[in-house]
Design a protein around this motif. Sequence first.
Motif: not given
Length: 396
Positions: A84-86, A110, A156, A181, A203, A205-206
């Motif tokens: 994941s990004g985290m 974020f 963000n 990021d 991330s 995910t995006k």
Amino acid sequence: MSDDFDFDTRAVRAGTVRTGFNEHSEALFLTSSFVFASAAQAAARFSGEEPGFVYSRFGNPTVQIFEQRLASLEGAEDCLATASGMAAILAVCLATLKSGDHVICSANVFGATVQLFTNLERFGIETTFVRGANAAAWRSAVRPRTRLLFCETPSNPLMELVDLAALAALGRDSGALTVVDNCFCTPALQRPLEYGIDVVIHSATKYLDGQGRVLGGAVLGPRSFIRDALLPVLRTTGPSLSPFNAWVLLKGLETLALRLRAQSQTAARLAEWLEEQPAVERVYFTGLQSHPQWELARRQQAGAGAVVSFDLRPAAAEETLRARAWRLIDHTRLMSITANLGDTRTTITHPASTTHGRLTPEARARAGIGEGLIRVAVGLEAFEDLRRDLERALAA
Ligand SMILES: Cc1ncc(COP(=O)(O)O)c(C=O)c1O
């Protein structure tokens, strides 16, 4: 794949390795481990004497194609994918920091990133949060033990920019690793490494997935950092990207530039329209001339991206700003009320009570996240349908 090829070409072809079956689409290697011809070969592979895959926690062919393709797009020497990004941000911290070290991070990032850096205090690592746009604040926050300078640009959800060249210069002067990021722009619109930034995280995910299907992340930078500092961390801590997710992300990369171009255009039209609405106090979008860093955006980004945030004007009546913002969100019919962004379907969020809801009120105020703030991550729907959806919600 050579850098002589255009971005669009590399997005569909870079990193591809074919098996003996000569498949056209990338092969999906759903296997946890790899078989050796002998015990001696197993030992040689484990020690690194002989190259080759061993175990999917630290290497898998499908994941590697994704890593190589993304590295090609970011202009990075090397890349390692994460779950994941985290996980990508945490892995960089584990690879870089120890007790007594100091981090500087832009305040408007974020919410989970703020929490991650704040939680590092438990391990004796202190973080100073600064206004990302304030170059002097970054410089004066530097201490002898500052090891990491971290930011999102655009951030963000307030689209605050950090001057990449200035941050890279500060990193060189202070000896700290600069980490960006690049979630909102992706390499389709901005390549921080070209400005001298050391490391980019994603991330995936995006926008890299782009269709709201899987979680993923990545760390990109110099081979020495990726292989010598980061790989040992990932190998032993385990936040690996699943091969299935890597395969899905590869499909996402193929259309990344197309999607971002189309979504950015619609976002720009919506941002302009929102600026004219009486109920809207302020629009945050780097493509608007009213954005305080519009010039910088034009210099370091090839486009504004597809996220538009806006503040509602306080109501004359008793209603709180939060209630007003929630009412607007609840009156949209097309947009999805969800915290994700970068999807082909437009999403709408109230950051103060969701993505940034776990921050203390002080941290939220420091990040500039107000109760009347709404974030719209524009998808691929027609502009007019999205405009009408917001018009109806604003009227409500
Ligand atoms: C800018 C930014 N960075 C990092 C993350 C964390 O990514 P992930 O959800 O993949 O862990 C997010 C998630 O929303 C984000 O918006």
